[in-house]
Motif scaffolding. Structure first.
Motif, PDB file in Angstrom:
ATOM      1  N   PRO A   1       0.794  -1.226   0.000  1.00 11.16           N
ATOM      2  CA  PRO A   1       0.000   0.000   0.000  1.00 11.16           C
ATOM      3  C   PRO A   1       0.832   1.285   0.000  1.00 11.16           C
ATOM      4  O   PRO A   1       0.451   2.266  -0.622  1.00 11.16           O
ATOM      5  N   SER A   2       1.971   1.306   0.701  1.00 11.96           N
ATOM      6  CA  SER A   2       2.799   2.511   0.759  1.00 11.96           C
ATOM      7  C   SER A   2       4.187   2.172   1.271  1.00 11.96           C
ATOM      8  O   SER A   2       4.419   1.068   1.775  1.00 11.96           O
ATOM      9  N   SER A   3       5.097   3.130   1.175  1.00  8.98           N
ATOM     10  CA  SER A   3       6.460   2.896   1.656  1.00  8.98           C
ATOM     11  C   SER A   3       6.518   2.798   3.178  1.00  8.98           C
ATOM     12  O   SER A   3       7.518   2.368   3.728  1.00  8.98           O
ATOM     13  N   SER A   4       5.428   3.190   3.860  1.00 12.90           N
ATOM     14  CA  SER A   4       5.400   3.070   5.319  1.00 12.90           C
ATOM     15  C   SER A   4       4.835   1.721   5.762  1.00 12.90           C
ATOM     16  O   SER A   4       4.751   1.457   6.960  1.00 12.90           O
ATOM     17  N   SER A   5       4.465   0.871   4.808  1.00 11.57           N
ATOM     18  CA  SER A   5       3.979  -0.474   5.145  1.00 11.57           C
ATOM     19  C   SER A   5       5.081  -1.253   5.859  1.00 11.57           C
ATOM     20  O   SER A   5       6.257  -1.100   5.558  1.00 11.57           O
ATOM     21  N   ILE A   6       4.672  -2.099   6.790  1.00  8.44           N
ATOM     22  CA  ILE A   6       5.618  -2.959   7.505  1.00  8.44           C
ATOM     23  C   ILE A   6       5.561  -4.349   6.887  1.00  8.44           C
ATOM     24  O   ILE A   6       4.487  -4.949   6.770  1.00  8.44           O
ATOM     25  N   LEU A   7       6.730  -4.855   6.488  1.00  9.00           N
ATOM     26  CA  LEU A   7       6.826  -6.200   5.941  1.00  9.00           C
ATOM     27  C   LEU A   7       7.262  -7.158   7.037  1.00  9.00           C
ATOM     28  O   LEU A   7       8.176  -6.855   7.805  1.00  9.00           O
ATOM     29  N   VAL A   8       6.605  -8.304   7.109  1.00 10.59           N
ATOM     30  CA  VAL A   8       6.958  -9.354   8.060  1.00 10.59           C
ATOM     31  C   VAL A   8       7.603 -10.476   7.251  1.00 10.59           C
ATOM     32  O   VAL A   8       6.990 -11.019   6.335  1.00 10.59           O
ATOM     33  N   VAL A   9       8.853 -10.781   7.573  1.00  8.23           N
ATOM     34  CA  VAL A   9       9.613 -11.797   6.850  1.00  8.23           C
ATOM     35  C   VAL A   9       9.817 -12.987   7.781  1.00  8.23           C
ATOM     36  O   VAL A   9      10.355 -12.835   8.879  1.00  8.23           O
ATOM     37  N   SER A  10       9.390 -14.164   7.327  1.00  4.87           N
ATOM     38  CA  SER A  10       9.527 -15.352   8.167  1.00  4.87           C
ATOM     39  C   SER A  10       9.934 -16.553   7.320  1.00  4.87           C
ATOM     40  O   SER A  10       9.648 -16.621   6.128  1.00  4.87           O
ATOM     41  N   ALA A  11      10.622 -17.475   7.972  1.00  6.35           N
ATOM     42  CA  ALA A  11      11.037 -18.729   7.338  1.00  6.35           C
ATOM     43  C   ALA A  11      11.265 -19.757   8.437  1.00  6.35           C
ATOM     44  O   ALA A  11      11.694 -19.412   9.550  1.00  6.35           O
ATOM     45  N   ILE A  12      10.985 -21.004   8.140  1.00  2.00           N
ATOM     46  CA  ILE A  12      11.171 -22.078   9.116  1.00  2.00           C
ATOM     47  C   ILE A  12      12.631 -22.137   9.529  1.00  2.00           C
ATOM     48  O   ILE A  12      13.531 -22.136   8.698  1.00  2.00           O
ATOM     49  N   GLY A  13      12.858 -22.154  10.841  1.00  2.00           N
ATOM     50  CA  GLY A  13      14.217 -22.238  11.376  1.00  2.00           C
ATOM     51  C   GLY A  13      14.905 -20.907  11.548  1.00  2.00           C
ATOM     52  O   GLY A  13      16.070 -20.856  11.947  1.00  2.00           O
ATOM     53  N   PHE A  14      14.220 -19.796  11.235  1.00  2.00           N
ATOM     54  CA  PHE A  14      14.800 -18.460  11.344  1.00  2.00           C
ATOM     55  C   PHE A  14      13.910 -17.568  12.196  1.00  2.00           C
ATOM     56  O   PHE A  14      12.710 -17.787  12.301  1.00  2.00           O
ATOM     57  N   VAL A  15      14.506 -16.545  12.769  1.00  2.00           N
ATOM     58  CA  VAL A  15      13.769 -15.561  13.554  1.00  2.00           C
ATOM     59  C   VAL A  15      12.975 -14.669  12.605  1.00  2.00           C
ATOM     60  O   VAL A  15      13.496 -14.224  11.579  1.00  2.00           O
ATOM     61  N   THR A  16      11.716 -14.405  12.927  1.00  2.00           N
ATOM     62  CA  THR A  16      10.875 -13.519  12.123  1.00  2.00           C
ATOM     63  C   THR A  16      11.344 -12.081  12.286  1.00  2.00           C
ATOM     64  O   THR A  16      11.672 -11.641  13.387  1.00  2.00           O
ATOM     65  N   MET A  17      11.384 -11.347  11.157  1.00  2.00           N
ATOM     66  CA  MET A  17      11.816  -9.944  11.159  1.00  2.00           C
ATOM     67  C   MET A  17      10.693  -9.067  10.648  1.00  2.00           C
ATOM     68  O   MET A  17       9.889  -9.502   9.842  1.00  2.00           O
ATOM     69  N   GLU A  18      10.681  -7.814  11.086  1.00  2.00           N
ATOM     70  CA  GLU A  18       9.778  -6.799  10.547  1.00  2.00           C
ATOM     71  C   GLU A  18      10.632  -5.652  10.048  1.00  2.00           C
ATOM     72  O   GLU A  18      11.559  -5.214  10.731  1.00  2.00           O
ATOM     73  N   ARG A  19      10.319  -5.179   8.831  1.00  2.81           N
ATOM     74  CA  ARG A  19      11.062  -4.068   8.229  1.00  2.81           C
ATOM     75  C   ARG A  19      10.076  -3.149   7.516  1.00  2.81           C
ATOM     76  O   ARG A  19       9.097  -3.621   6.946  1.00  2.81           O
TER      77      ARG A  19
END
Length: 82
Positions: A58-76
């Protein structure tokens, strides 16, 4: 832990196309099949076999949640750039 999330984007109206690469912080290897979602929505995608992804947010201020099995979830922030 998820290592890197490199983001770039082009503005189109109020939406933004975000592309990036998800890699392991230690080995720098691409993380295949990582899930990237816009926080609070059902909008999402997965990384390809090179750890790359592209999606419209929606915009550049959107927060992306990145996740993968075996890794810590990140938000950017979508406009974070790295």
């Amino acid at each position: 832990m998820l290592a890197m999330l490199i983001l770039a984007g082009n503005f189109a109206y109020a939406q933004k196309t975000v592309t990036g690469n998800v890699t392991n912080s230690v080995s720098k290897a691409p993380i295949v099949g990582a899930t990237i979602t816009v926080k609070g929505t059902a909008t999402g995608t997965q990384t390809n076999d090179q750890g790359n992804f592209s999606m419209v947010v929606p915009s550049s201020s959107s927060i992306l949640v990145v996740s993968a099995i075996g890794f810590v979830t990140m938000e950017r922030a979508a406009g974070d750039g790295g």
